[in-house]
Motif scaffolding. Structure first.
Motif, short mmCIF file in Angstrom:
data_model
loop_
_atom_site.label_atom_id
_atom_site.label_comp_id
_atom_site.label_asym_id
_atom_site.label_seq_id
_atom_site.Cartn_x
_atom_site.Cartn_y
_atom_site.Cartn_z
N LYS A 353 0.84 -1.20 0.00
CA LYS A 353 0.00 0.00 0.00
C LYS A 353 0.87 1.25 0.00
CE LYS A 353 -3.62 -2.65 0.34
NZ LYS A 353 -4.45 -2.89 -0.86
N ASN A 354 0.48 2.21 -0.82
CA ASN A 354 1.15 3.51 -0.88
C ASN A 354 2.65 3.38 -1.15
OD1 ASN A 354 -1.25 4.94 -0.31
ND2 ASN A 354 -0.99 4.52 1.88
N GLY A 355 3.01 2.34 -1.91
CA GLY A 355 4.40 2.20 -2.32
C GLY A 355 5.34 1.74 -1.23
N ARG A 356 4.80 1.21 -0.14
CA ARG A 356 5.65 0.79 0.98
C ARG A 356 5.51 -0.71 1.22
NH1 ARG A 356 4.31 5.90 1.37
NH2 ARG A 356 5.70 7.40 2.42
N LEU A 357 6.60 -1.41 0.98
CA LEU A 357 6.62 -2.86 1.19
C LEU A 357 7.26 -3.11 2.56
CD1 LEU A 357 7.87 -5.51 -1.42
CD2 LEU A 357 8.16 -5.80 1.03
N TYR A 358 6.41 -3.33 3.55
CA TYR A 358 6.92 -3.57 4.90
C TYR A 358 7.39 -5.01 5.02
CZ TYR A 358 4.95 0.93 6.16
OH TYR A 358 4.67 2.28 6.22
N HIS A 359 8.53 -5.18 5.64
CA HIS A 359 9.11 -6.52 5.76
C HIS A 359 8.20 -7.46 6.55
CE1 HIS A 359 13.38 -4.68 5.05
NE2 HIS A 359 12.56 -4.55 4.01
N SER A 360 7.39 -6.90 7.41
CA SER A 360 6.46 -7.74 8.18
C SER A 360 5.37 -8.35 7.30
CB SER A 360 5.81 -6.91 9.30
OG SER A 360 5.14 -5.77 8.76
N ASP A 361 5.18 -7.80 6.09
CA ASP A 361 4.16 -8.30 5.17
C ASP A 361 4.70 -9.30 4.15
OD1 ASP A 361 2.21 -6.71 6.34
OD2 ASP A 361 2.60 -5.01 4.98
N ILE A 362 6.01 -9.56 4.19
CA ILE A 362 6.62 -10.40 3.16
C ILE A 362 6.01 -11.80 3.12
CG2 ILE A 362 8.77 -11.65 2.62
CD1 ILE A 362 10.30 -9.10 3.12
N ASP A 363 5.71 -12.36 4.29
CA ASP A 363 5.13 -13.70 4.32
C ASP A 363 3.75 -13.75 3.67
OD1 ASP A 363 7.34 -14.71 5.55
OD2 ASP A 363 6.51 -14.69 7.58
N VAL A 364 3.07 -12.61 3.64
CA VAL A 364 1.77 -12.53 2.98
C VAL A 364 1.96 -12.30 1.48
CG1 VAL A 364 -0.39 -11.23 2.82
CG2 VAL A 364 0.67 -11.65 5.06
N ILE A 365 2.88 -11.40 1.13
CA ILE A 365 3.09 -11.08 -0.28
C ILE A 365 3.54 -12.29 -1.07
CG2 ILE A 365 4.53 -9.70 -1.86
CD1 ILE A 365 4.67 -7.58 0.38
N TRP A 366 4.48 -13.04 -0.52
CA TRP A 366 5.00 -14.23 -1.22
C TRP A 366 4.63 -15.50 -0.47
CZ3 TRP A 366 9.22 -10.30 -1.05
CH2 TRP A 366 9.26 -9.56 -2.24
N LYS A 367 3.36 -15.58 -0.11
CA LYS A 367 2.88 -16.72 0.67
C LYS A 367 2.97 -18.03 -0.10
CE LYS A 367 -1.92 -15.79 -0.66
NZ LYS A 367 -3.29 -15.44 -0.17
N ASN A 368 2.98 -17.97 -1.43
CA ASN A 368 3.03 -19.20 -2.24
C ASN A 368 4.45 -19.64 -2.54
OD1 ASN A 368 0.19 -19.32 -2.43
ND2 ASN A 368 0.20 -17.87 -4.16
N TYR A 369 5.43 -18.98 -1.93
CA TYR A 369 6.83 -19.33 -2.17
C TYR A 369 7.48 -19.72 -0.85
CZ TYR A 369 5.80 -16.99 -6.56
OH TYR A 369 5.23 -16.63 -7.76
N ASP A 370 8.45 -20.63 -0.93
CA ASP A 370 9.13 -21.11 0.28
C ASP A 370 9.70 -19.94 1.06
OD1 ASP A 370 8.56 -23.72 -0.35
OD2 ASP A 370 10.50 -24.12 -1.32
N THR A 371 9.51 -19.99 2.38
CA THR A 371 9.93 -18.87 3.22
C THR A 371 11.44 -18.65 3.17
OG1 THR A 371 9.99 -20.38 5.12
CG2 THR A 371 7.98 -19.08 4.80
N HIS A 372 12.22 -19.71 2.96
CA HIS A 372 13.67 -19.53 2.93
C HIS A 372 14.12 -18.75 1.68
CE1 HIS A 372 13.50 -23.03 0.17
NE2 HIS A 372 14.67 -22.59 -0.27
#
Length: 461
Positions: A353-372
């Protein structure tokens, strides 16, 4: 003494008498009309400097060049050179020599390229791809999300002779333009599609031709063909009635076969390596896993493994990034990279949102990809200049998603007693090329470490 015919010129264009000078140490054949450096070059067992600069018709170097004790092989300005290809020569002397040496074990001509379909959304690009592949469907195609990649193998006149296309169908919605530029390639054929009912002035031709040709243009067909001779034709086609589809396909084939890099010689073992890699079910592998596959193709030397991976990446069959933070993985399926980017920039709802990719949201953004893989993916977006980190804020900025509204801020023009100073710089442009602001922000990203920057862009074009 030389034989009677020793001063004749063979098909290479080089006088054959030269090849009797077996103790030659340095040979300069610059600005000449030679086409081939023949196998007789192997006679020069003491040659250490070989200058071929600006032989603009030179197409092929004998593989035996790779076995000479050369310290310098100078190929500047050899614009027609196919073997070794430019992807190899631009990596330097060592890789060029290793490539030529590998050709002795067997090579095959390469007839491949990318076919890029670009244009506004709804212009009919996906329907055109269906027509190319003869994949008929009564169901209208779904809106392309990012880029769709498919293979298209076209049989030619001779048995077992094919022209292979990697077809890239670019989404036409403007939100994707910020990522498309990362995938536009020089070694490709472009098909710019527009709906004639909208008229050229509303078809985005200016944007796309500017992106491809790196220059603003006037949208007149005759003027375009005069100023950009690489445009081979204009075609009025219908994917519904298939009018002129055949003519378009024939023009694409003819244009592709005339490209200077067609029929480049590639080591057979590299293509065997490519085939073994493509059989892997994973979309991404660790580099060490890919290296373990190489011996099965007959590639043992670590340097050649890296060289072949880099070449296959240049060819587009996989994606490899040699930077320090990314070099430990190889993307086997290029579509994977595009899908990763679409998790941030998409016509669908994005968690950014508003051009800000918060690191706390990474697990949601790339939820379909391995966390490592998440830290590696974030570094990938930075390498593509899609995002850049903001120190001490656990956040990456996504400039193309910044809100257009001007933020409220009152400039403090008074000098205060603190060490904090404010500086205001205003840039005014009559014309600002698309996405320039993103590169400006990215190029200044290191400044965040010491300064707090507020940027306002006024596009007055």
């Amino acid at each position: 003494m030389f034989k009677q015919d020793s001063f004749s010129t063979d098909l290479s264009g080089i006088p054959s008498a030269i090849f009797y000078l077996e103790n030659l140490i340095e040979l300069t054949i610059e600005y000449q009309g030679i086409k081939v450096v023949p196998d007789a070059i192997k006679n020069f067992k003491h040659l250490v400097i070989f200058n071929l600069n600006y032989c603009i018709e030179l197409e092929t170097l004998s593989a035996y060049v790779g076995f000479l004790p050369l310290r310098e092989l100078n190929l500047n300005g050899c614009v027609s050179l196919k073997t070794p290809p430019i992807e190899i020569t631009r990596r330097g002397h060592t890789q060029t020599m290793a490539f030529l040496k590998r050709l002795i074990s067997g090579s095959t001509p390469c007839k491949r390229t990318k076919l890029m379909l670009v244009g506004l959304g709804g212009a009919g690009k996906t329907s055109l791809v269906r027509a190319f592949l003869k994949s008929h469907s009564d169901k209208p195609p779904e809106i392309t999300d990012g880029i769709d990649i498919v293979k298209w193998k076209v049989p030619l006149n001779q048995p077992d002779d094919f022209l292979e296309f990697s077809v890239w169908d670019f989404a036409g919605q403007s939100v994707y333009y910020h990522t498309h530029q990362f995938f536009l390639a020089k070694k490709a054929v472009y098909v710019l599609v527009w709906n004639i009912r909208l008229g050229a002035e509303h078809a985005g031709l200016d944007f796309w031709l500017s992106s491809i040709c790196l220059s603003r243009i006037d949208l007149c067909q005759d003027d375009l063909k005069r100023r950009y001779p690489q445009i081979t034709g204009f075609f009025n086609v219908s994917t519904h009635t298939h009018d002129n589809i055949r003519e378009l396909i024939e023009a694409i084939i003819k244009t592709t076969l005339a490209l200077p890099y067609m029929d480049e010689q590639i080591p057979k073992v590299w293509l065997t390596f490519e085939k073994l890699i493509s059989e892997c079910k994973e979309d991404i592998l660790k580099y060490d896993q890919v290296a373990d596959i190489a011996p099965n193709a007959g590639i043992i030397d670590p340097g050649e493994i890296l060289q072949s991976v880099q070449f296959l990446s240049d060819l587009g069959s996989l994606q490899y990034f040699s930077s320090e933070h990314l070099k430990n993985y190889v993307v086997i399926n290029p579509q994977w990279v595009i899908n990763v980017m679409a998790c941030i920039v998409s016509i669908k709802d994005s968690p950014v949102k508003n051009g800000r990719l918060y690191h706390s949201d990474i697990d949601v953004i790339w939820k379909n990809y391995d966390t490592h893989l998440h830290p590696w993916i974030l570094k990938l977006t930075e390498a593509f200049d899609l995002t850049f980190p903001v120190p001490d804020q656990n956040m990456n900025l996504v400039p193309c998603l910044l809100p257009e509204e001007e933020p409220e801020y009152t400039w403090n023009n008074d000098v205060n007693e603190t060490e904090i100073r404010e500086m205001k710089i205003t840039y005014t442009f009559n014309y600002l090329p698309g996405m320039s602001y993103r590169f400006y922000i990215s190029s200044r990203s290191s400044s965040f470490a010491q300064f707090k920057i507020r940027l306002k862009i006024l596009d007055e074009s």
